[in-house]
Design a protein around this motif. Structure first.
Motif, PDB file in Angstrom:
ATOM      1  N   ILE A   1       0.874  -1.169   0.000  1.00 61.03           N
ATOM      2  CA  ILE A   1       0.000   0.000   0.000  1.00 61.03           C
ATOM      3  C   ILE A   1       0.914   1.222   0.000  1.00 61.03           C
ATOM      4  N   TYR A   2       0.983   1.903  -1.146  1.00 62.82           N
ATOM      5  CA  TYR A   2       1.890   3.042  -1.282  1.00 62.82           C
ATOM      6  C   TYR A   2       1.419   4.237  -0.463  1.00 62.82           C
ATOM      7  N   LYS A   3       0.110   4.454  -0.462  1.00 66.46           N
ATOM      8  CA  LYS A   3      -0.407   5.639   0.212  1.00 66.46           C
ATOM      9  C   LYS A   3      -1.912   5.498   0.427  1.00 66.46           C
ATOM     10  N   MET A   4      -2.392   6.123   1.502  1.00 65.12           N
ATOM     11  CA  MET A   4      -3.824   6.310   1.714  1.00 65.12           C
ATOM     12  C   MET A   4      -4.048   7.810   1.863  1.00 65.12           C
ATOM     13  N   ASP A   5      -5.053   8.344   1.162  1.00 70.30           N
ATOM     14  CA  ASP A   5      -5.314   9.767   1.349  1.00 70.30           C
ATOM     15  C   ASP A   5      -6.800  10.081   1.247  1.00 70.30           C
ATOM     16  N   CYS A   6      -7.136  11.257   1.770  1.00 71.02           N
ATOM     17  CA  CYS A   6      -8.503  11.751   1.794  1.00 71.02           C
ATOM     18  C   CYS A   6      -8.428  13.262   1.660  1.00 71.02           C
ATOM     19  N   ARG A   7      -9.383  13.873   0.947  1.00 72.59           N
ATOM     20  CA  ARG A   7      -9.374  15.317   0.770  1.00 72.59           C
ATOM     21  C   ARG A   7      -9.926  16.022   2.007  1.00 72.59           C
ATOM     22  N   SER A   8      -9.541  15.558   3.177  1.00 71.84           N
ATOM     23  CA  SER A   8      -9.990  16.187   4.417  1.00 71.84           C
ATOM     24  C   SER A   8      -8.923  16.038   5.483  1.00 71.84           C
ATOM     25  N   SER A   9      -8.670  17.131   6.199  1.00 73.77           N
ATOM     26  CA  SER A   9      -7.728  17.080   7.323  1.00 73.77           C
ATOM     27  C   SER A   9      -8.360  16.466   8.563  1.00 73.77           C
ATOM     28  N   ARG A  10      -9.663  16.175   8.498  1.00 77.19           N
ATOM     29  CA  ARG A  10     -10.361  15.559   9.652  1.00 77.19           C
ATOM     30  C   ARG A  10      -9.925  14.119   9.869  1.00 77.19           C
ATOM     31  N   LEU A  11      -9.429  13.487   8.817  1.00 77.11           N
ATOM     32  CA  LEU A  11      -9.018  12.086   8.906  1.00 77.11           C
ATOM     33  C   LEU A  11      -7.500  11.993   8.906  1.00 77.11           C
ATOM     34  N   ARG A  12      -6.958  11.330   9.895  1.00 81.45           N
ATOM     35  CA  ARG A  12      -5.513  11.114   9.964  1.00 81.45           C
ATOM     36  C   ARG A  12      -5.221   9.695   9.513  1.00 81.45           C
ATOM     37  N   MET A  13      -4.402   9.584   8.466  1.00 78.11           N
ATOM     38  CA  MET A  13      -4.081   8.286   7.882  1.00 78.11           C
ATOM     39  C   MET A  13      -3.033   7.550   8.717  1.00 78.11           C
ATOM     40  N   PRO A  14      -2.927   6.225   8.548  1.00 80.72           N
ATOM     41  CA  PRO A  14      -1.840   5.490   9.216  1.00 80.72           C
ATOM     42  C   PRO A  14      -0.490   6.039   8.759  1.00 80.72           C
ATOM     43  N   SER A  15       0.464   6.142   9.666  1.00 86.71           N
ATOM     44  CA  SER A  15       1.781   6.674   9.302  1.00 86.71           C
ATOM     45  C   SER A  15       2.505   5.754   8.328  1.00 86.71           C
ATOM     46  N   SER A  16       2.275   4.459   8.424  1.00 88.51           N
ATOM     47  CA  SER A  16       2.867   3.494   7.490  1.00 88.51           C
ATOM     48  C   SER A  16       2.049   2.210   7.527  1.00 88.51           C
ATOM     49  N   VAL A  17       2.119   1.466   6.419  1.00 85.47           N
ATOM     50  CA  VAL A  17       1.418   0.181   6.330  1.00 85.47           C
ATOM     51  C   VAL A  17       2.429  -0.871   5.896  1.00 85.47           C
ATOM     52  N   PRO A  18       2.611  -1.931   6.671  1.00 85.19           N
ATOM     53  CA  PRO A  18       3.576  -2.962   6.272  1.00 85.19           C
ATOM     54  C   PRO A  18       3.104  -3.720   5.038  1.00 85.19           C
ATOM     55  N   GLN A  19       4.059  -4.341   4.330  1.00 87.61           N
ATOM     56  CA  GLN A  19       3.682  -5.197   3.213  1.00 87.61           C
ATOM     57  C   GLN A  19       2.800  -6.336   3.725  1.00 87.61           C
ATOM     58  N   ILE A  20       1.829  -6.710   2.914  1.00 89.18           N
ATOM     59  CA  ILE A  20       0.895  -7.767   3.305  1.00 89.18           C
ATOM     60  C   ILE A  20       1.213  -9.007   2.472  1.00 89.18           C
ATOM     61  N   GLU A  21       1.693 -10.024   3.105  1.00 88.06           N
ATOM     62  CA  GLU A  21       2.052 -11.257   2.402  1.00 88.06           C
ATOM     63  C   GLU A  21       0.806 -12.030   1.987  1.00 88.06           C
TER      64      GLU A  21
END
Length: 387
Positions: A321-341
């Motif tokens: 997962i390269y990135k998660m984003d939302c057009r709102s500052s109300r939501l804070r995304m995970p700082s990092s996501v590990p590779q999922i085997e």
């Protein structure tokens, strides 16, 4: 039913695809977006022409050009286009739908490639002609624009794409327009050396995908008018064309608020799978979310809430997962996501802060960018009511 209608509204919001002038190494278009600017309801049909050049070593034909709706007519050259030769696609917008902004698509099918190419015509139809300063409500001194936030659409890693916008000179003297302080990956220029008093011109921008930038990213430039930069005055007159779309949480960029000296182009970068082999695609990761929409119920304004989405990798190779984003500052995304085997599951936790939110129903759209050719971008939805 209400939640479904809000998600439908989010999917139906206008989305402008970034113009790509070179297509599959076989054709080059002189433009892929034509902006008619401001029209009036009594003006009648308007037309424009797109020109394509054969840049391959083999002849091809334009098999078909399919307009997105019946309000658009199209004619094109049906002869074989030899290497180095050109053909034209003439488009007519009937202008019968009344006062409204429009963005219409034309899907072009060439004989030499399977994937079609999309052209756009757009503009704003008004009941009566407005003064130039009102049609272009955001002003940088004598330079006027429709807005400081420009929707650049989508591109893939390794691509370079271009788009075009119209600007106006609202002064009584000619002006020169240049751009400074460009973000990495952005090139931008005015087509005309000078813009006459009371006239308009086109600005062409090119965004090059950066390998370290994924998802939604802003590319900035400072307009320099007659050698000087100006703080912006005025706000874009935005319209909500889809019922329920007012509940979709999309915040303006605070860096481009009134008083800023910059404009910004928002472009979305996803993975490019054009070089994958069939075996690569068969073994590719497959993101499988146990649910793509959830409700956070009723929350008192000021409350915080954790949204949890579970994702399982159903493919053979590891899922990134390269990135998660939302057009709102109300939501804070995970700082990092590990590779999922293969066969593994992860829980993605997003923090919602309702402080300062207005009462009513709200819908957040979260985009997840992955290395899966089957699902390179997964959209997640979170709805609820703030009291």
């Amino acid at each position: 039913m209400k939640r479904f209608s809000l998600i439908f509204a989010a999917l139906m919001l206008p989305f402008f695809v970034l113009a790509q002038t070179d297509y599959a190494g076989v054709a080059r278009f002189d433009k892929t977006v034509h902006d008619f600017g401001d029209l009036t309801v009594d003006q009648g049909p308007v037309s424009c022409t797109f020109t394509l050049t054969n840049i391959s070593g083999q002849p091809f034909t334009v098999n078909s050009v399919v307009p997105g709706c019946g309000c658009t007519g199209v004619k094109w050259s049906r002869n074989s286009i030899e290497p180095g030769s050109v053909a034209q696609i003439r488009v007519t917008y009937k202008n019968e739908d009344g006062a409204y902004p429009f963005d219409k698509t034309l899907t072009v099918y060439l004989s030499c490639v399977k994937k079609p190419f999309v052209l756009h015509i757009r503009g704003v139809v008004r009941k009566a002609k407005l003064p130039l300063a009102q049609s272009f409500p955001v002003h940088f001194g004598p330079l006027a624009m429709r807005g400081a936030e420009i929707d650049g659409g989508n591109l893939l890693q390794g691509e370079r794409k271009s788009g075009e916008l119209t600007v106006a000179n609202i002064s009584d003297k000619p002006l020169t327009l240049e751009f400074s302080e460009l973000s990495r990956g952005l090139a931008i220029r005015c087509k005309d050396k000078t813009i006459p008093a009371g006239g308009t011109s086109s600005v062409v921008f090119t965004v090059t995908a950066m390998p370290d930038l994924w998802g939604s990213n802003w590319y900035y430039a400072t307009p320099v008018i007659n050698g000087e930069s100006f703080a912006s005055v005025g706000k874009e007159q935005k319209q909500t064309p889809v019922l329920g779309a007012d509940a979709v949480v999309v915040e303006s960029n605070p860096a481009l608020a009134e008083g800023s000296r910059r404009i910004g182009i928002l472009a979305v970068t996803a993975a490019n799978f054009s070089t994958l082999t069939k075996s690569d695609k068969v073994a590719a990761p497959i993101p499988d979310f146990t649910r793509t929409s959830l409700s956070y119920g009723n929350l008192k304004a000021g409350r915080k809430f954790t949204l949890r989405f579970e994702c399982v990798n159903r493919g053979e190779k590891a899922l990134t997962i390269y990135k998660m984003d939302c057009r709102s500052s109300r939501l804070r995304m995970p700082s990092s996501v590990p590779q999922i085997e293969k066969g593994k599951k992860v829980t993605l936790a997003l923090e919602l802060d309702t402080a300062g939110m207005s009462p009513g129903e709200h819908l957040f759209v979260i985009n997840v960018y992955t290395n899966s050719p089957i699902n390179p971008v997964v959209s997640l939805y979170a709805t609820g009511i703030v009291e």
